[in-house]
Design an enzyme around this catalytic site. Structure first.
Site, mmCIF file in Angstrom:
data_model
loop_
_atom_site.group_PDB
_atom_site.id
_atom_site.type_symbol
_atom_site.label_atom_id
_atom_site.label_comp_id
_atom_site.label_asym_id
_atom_site.label_seq_id
_atom_site.Cartn_x
_atom_site.Cartn_y
_atom_site.Cartn_z
ATOM 1 N N SER A 63 0.857 -1.185 0.000
ATOM 2 C CA SER A 63 0.000 0.000 0.000
ATOM 3 C C SER A 63 0.888 1.229 0.000
ATOM 4 C CB SER A 63 -0.887 0.009 1.253
ATOM 5 O OG SER A 63 -1.545 1.255 1.392
ATOM 6 N N TYR B 52 -2.458 -0.588 10.348
ATOM 7 C CA TYR B 52 -2.473 -1.002 8.945
ATOM 8 C C TYR B 52 -1.207 -0.522 8.243
ATOM 9 C CZ TYR B 52 -3.908 -1.401 4.056
ATOM 10 O OH TYR B 52 -3.957 -1.710 2.715
#
Length: 266
Positions: free
Chosen positions: A128, A141
């Protein structure tokens, strides 16, 4: 002869889209899901829970009942834990890491002897943009994605002599079900109510108006077809510029984000 490609988390999001694209292109695609019988797909789907050690340990034997050689592993399975750092319990954070980091690492290590023995292959991990920078309400995350970056950077060196290529794809915000499927921290602290609301509205706007994930899928296909890909592949409008500003002018980057967050204040 077309390559055999294993894609984890192939029941939705990037995983399902890339699996369908590769199947249509003639590749031998093996997808994984915790509940493969619940989804109808034109490619082979095997059961795998990357947060379960027993599932991972039994998976390799099941995989090689269906294939004789694995050419490409695409690590895609994972989930998004939304929550401000103080509001997110350590237990919730551990579950995030158990899937996004440890699950990915454990599965990769389970298959490394096969890649090493055949002296060829690619390991591509969907990370990501938050593995290269981060935003509020994504502390665990982002940390799990940062950890993947570090692990696979090291692994890339270690597998080079065996002709096994390692690469990362770091998407920005694209239109997937990541927000709808996100888990949210259970604790709520009153002092954060206004800020939390602002960040949630920012995230909903970001992903609600996000582009279709075609550039991510195109990047994954290109990596499969490229003989010797480079390591890092940020994908999304303005990604290289954002990363450069963060690196060379962090205060400018920070102030720009704060300005964007404040558009959603009450």
């Amino acid at each position: 002869m077309k390559q055999t490609i294993l894609i984890t988390g192939a029941s939705s999001g990037f995983g399902l889209i890339i699996a369908n694209r590769l199947h249509e292109n003639g590749y031998n695609v093996i997808g994984t899901s915790r509940n493969p019988k619940q989804i109808k797909v034109p490619f082979t789907m095997l059961p795998l829970d990357i947060a379960d050690d027993n599932s991972i340990k039994g998976f390799r034997n099941e995989l090689f009942k269906h294939i004789s050689k694995l050419d490409v592993l695409i690590n895609n399975a994972g989930f998004y834990l939304s929550g401000l750092a103080e509001e997110t319990s350590i237990e919730e954070g551990k579950r995030q890491f158990e899937t996004n980091f440890w699950g990915t690492v454990k599965l990769t290590k389970e298959l490394l002897p096969d890649f090493r023995k055949q002296r060829s292959g690619k390991i591509i991990t969907v990370g990501s943009i938050m593995g290269l920078l981060n935003f509020p309400s994504a502390s665990y995350y982002g940390a799990s994605k940062h950890a993947l970056e570090g692990f696979f950077k090291s692994l890339r060196f270690e597998l080079n002599e065996f002709n096994v290529k390692v690469a990362m794809v770091e998407p920005m915000g694209f239109k997937t079900n990541i927000i709808n499927n996100a888990l949210k921290a259970e604790i709520k602290i009153d002092d954060y109510n206004q800020y939390r609301s602002k960040i949630e509205r920012f995230a909903n706007d970001l992903f609600g108006n996000a582009p279709e994930p075609t550039p991510v899928i195109d990047t994954l296909v290109k990596l499969i077809e490229t003989k010797d890909p480079k390591f890092s592949h940020p994908v999304g409008k303005g990604a290289p510029l954002i990363l450069a500003i963060q690196h060379f002018a962090y205060k400018v980057f920070e102030n720009s984000l704060i300005k964007n967050f404040n558009r959603f204040k009450d």
